[in-house]
Design an enzyme around this catalytic site. Structure first.
Site, short mmCIF file in Angstrom:
data_model
loop_
_atom_site.label_atom_id
_atom_site.label_comp_id
_atom_site.label_asym_id
_atom_site.label_seq_id
_atom_site.Cartn_x
_atom_site.Cartn_y
_atom_site.Cartn_z
N ASP A 103 0.71 -1.25 -0.13
CA ASP A 103 -0.07 0.07 0.08
C ASP A 103 0.77 1.20 0.03
O ASP A 103 0.42 2.19 0.30
CB ASP A 103 -0.82 -0.01 1.10
CG ASP A 103 -0.36 0.03 2.47
OD1 ASP A 103 1.04 -0.06 2.56
OD2 ASP A 103 -1.09 0.21 3.77
N CYS A 107 4.97 0.04 2.62
CA CYS A 107 5.48 -1.44 3.03
C CYS A 107 6.85 -1.40 3.59
O CYS A 107 7.29 -2.08 4.50
CB CYS A 107 5.36 -2.43 1.70
SG CYS A 107 6.28 -1.65 0.35
N HIS A 136 23.15 -7.33 -2.86
CA HIS A 136 22.23 -6.63 -1.60
C HIS A 136 23.09 -5.39 -1.23
O HIS A 136 23.99 -5.00 -1.73
CB HIS A 136 22.57 -7.70 -0.29
CG HIS A 136 23.80 -7.81 0.30
ND1 HIS A 136 24.60 -8.72 -0.07
CD2 HIS A 136 24.47 -7.07 1.20
CE1 HIS A 136 25.80 -8.63 0.52
NE2 HIS A 136 25.80 -7.57 1.25
N HIS A 175 8.49 -3.03 -4.17
CA HIS A 175 7.74 -3.53 -2.81
C HIS A 175 8.91 -4.15 -1.94
O HIS A 175 9.79 -4.78 -2.44
CB HIS A 175 6.74 -4.75 -3.06
CG HIS A 175 6.11 -5.26 -1.89
ND1 HIS A 175 5.12 -4.45 -1.38
CD2 HIS A 175 6.14 -6.49 -1.32
CE1 HIS A 175 4.70 -5.15 -0.20
NE2 HIS A 175 5.28 -6.22 -0.20
#
Lengths: 157, 301
Positions: free
Chosen positions: B92, B95, B262, B294
């Site tokens: 939304d 996150c 990462h 996300h």
């Protein structure tokens, strides 16, 4: 619900305390309902709204301040971003750009700023927007001034 | 000059604006309708994924991409060696903040690292001062600060109000608490960006064409605005909490073997949390999985 009430009560106290800080804004809470407010704002100087006093109605949702208050003009106003019939206002901070960093008082300030700086490219009043977009500043100003006189100033005699 | 331009276009202009009735329809379709529709869409999304989901084995991630890109499947295999579980959050726009909230509070709940609680409280007080110096009235942010500090107190065990793990999950799904904590992080992030606006300005100019203050007003403070690197750096720095983000995207490396990129966001300040509770020194105890658009929470093995 509880959180919104507490927040509104703080804003209410702040409004009482700072009454003189913003002489152009008079924000009043409904006697019996803290979710209903009205405001009187002075039309900014050097605009067609100068000399007028405009009334705004606030309906505050229970999720306030996570969600914005609903605000509309009760006083008729000719402005590109205000709906001529309903008084609805097109302003980003009252929609997706809202955040709890705003208060009812600072929303009033933003609306005064919008009166001074119309955004004719996102019009709610197309007649007004079209005048500005076609470069007819004089036409826009005279219409806006006329409605300020008719609706936002005390009637003479 | 503008007038001249407009005058030249006058002929064209009339043609463009002649179907006035279409505009009238738009005018009647008020903002209230738009916002109502938005909240309906969000409510439907909510039925599918709670704000913070249950812990799921990493195999559910592979299942999601079963017939998808081979690169992603290879990367999930790599992730599977290091990570045991994923906890999804609702998409939304909040996150990142929501994942961070749960991950951090869960860490404190499990480790009972009281020194870390004291440390972060001092940083929270610094953030409060930052906002005050920037001219934010206390009433605009204090409720959000208070609610975060309350959650922090409640995950410390041994009190009447102490939360169990299940209760923490429950609270993270309760909109009236969860959204307030997200908003706390948004205030902290905004304050940090504006306090160090010279540092953040080049990053922000790369993202949008706005000033630092405009960026904070339009892309940090409003709920539902997605987080970018800028937000993560600012939050990590402001609270002094390192964050690791694993990137699950289609990028492949030239060297042949598949690896998962990462990035560790290590706070600039020197007062890092001591890493009790099993994790190696200096490695972040918050790990998030990023898929374009996300963030979810990852659990190391």
């Amino acid at each position: 619900m509880q959180a919104s009430r507490a927040r509104l009560f703080k804003e209410f106290k702040e409004v009482q305390r700072e009454r003189s800080a913003d002489p152009d804004i008079q924000l009043v809470c409904d006697d019996s309902n803290i979710f209903k407010w009205t405001a009187l704002i002075k039309g900014p100087s050097e605009t067609p709204y100068e000399g007028g006093v405009f009334q705004l109605a606030f309906a505050v949702p229970e999720q306030y301040p996570l969600q914005p208050p609903q605000v509309r003009f009760l006083t008729k106003i000719f402005h590109p971003n205000v709906h001529f019939k309903t008084g609805e206002i097109c302003l980003d901070i009252l929609k997706n750009a809202w955040s709890p960093a705003w208060t009812l008082q600072s929303v009033c300030r933003a609306i005064i700023a919008l009166m001074a700086h119309p955004e004719p490219d996102s019009p709610l009043n197309c007649d007004s927007g079209n005048l500005l977009r076609s470069g007819d500043v004089r036409g826009y100003q005279s219409m806006a001034r006329m409605y300020t006189r008719l609706a936002a100033m005390p009637k003479k005699g | 000059m503008q007038n001249e331009e407009q005058a030249l276009e006058d002929g064209k202009f009339e043609a463009v604006t002649s179907p006035v009735s279409a505009f009238d329809v738009w005018a009647n379709f008020g903002d209230d309708n738009t916002m109502q529709e938005e909240s309906v869409v969000q409510a439907e999304e909510g039925k599918k994924v709670p704000f913070v989901g249950d812990k799921e084995p990493l195999s559910t991630l592979a299942a999601e991409y079963e017939s998808g890109s081979p690169i992603l499947l290879e990367k999930i295999k790599v992730l599977d060696k290091q990570y045991s579980a994923i906890r999804r959050t609702r998409g939304d726009g909040n996150c990142f903040f929501r994942s961070f909230m749960f991950s951090y509070l869960e860490h404190i709940l499990q480790c009972q690292d009281l020194a870390e609680v004291e440390r972060i409280k001092m940083n929270v007080e610094e953030c409060r001062k930052t906002l005050q110096k920037l001219g934010y009235p206390d009433l605009t942010f204090e409720d959000f600060f208070a609610l975060f500090l309350e959650q922090l107190e409640d995950v410390i065990q041994g009190k009447e109000t102490s939360l169990s793990h299940d209760e923490l999950v429950f609270r993270s799904r309760d909109q009236s608490i969860s959204d307030y904590v997200v908003m706390f992080f948004r205030f902290v992030t905004s304050g940090e960006i504006q306090k160090r606006s010279e540092f953040f300005e080049p990053f922000i100019l790369g993202l949008t064409n706005s000033t630092v203050e405009q960026f904070c007003k339009s892309s940090v403070e409003p709920m539902g605005e997605e987080s970018d690197h800028v937000h993560i750096i600012a939050l990590s720095d402001a609270l002094g909490i390192p964050i690791r983000v694993m990137y699950l995207d289609r990028s492949s490396c030239d060297t042949g073997g598949v690896s998962v990129n990462h990035h560790d966001f290590i706070p600039a300040a020197g007062d890092l949390p001591r890493t009790s509770c099993g994790s190696e020194a200096s490695s972040p105890f918050i790990t998030l999985l990023y898929r374009p658009g996300h963030y979810d929470i990852l659990y190391p093995k």
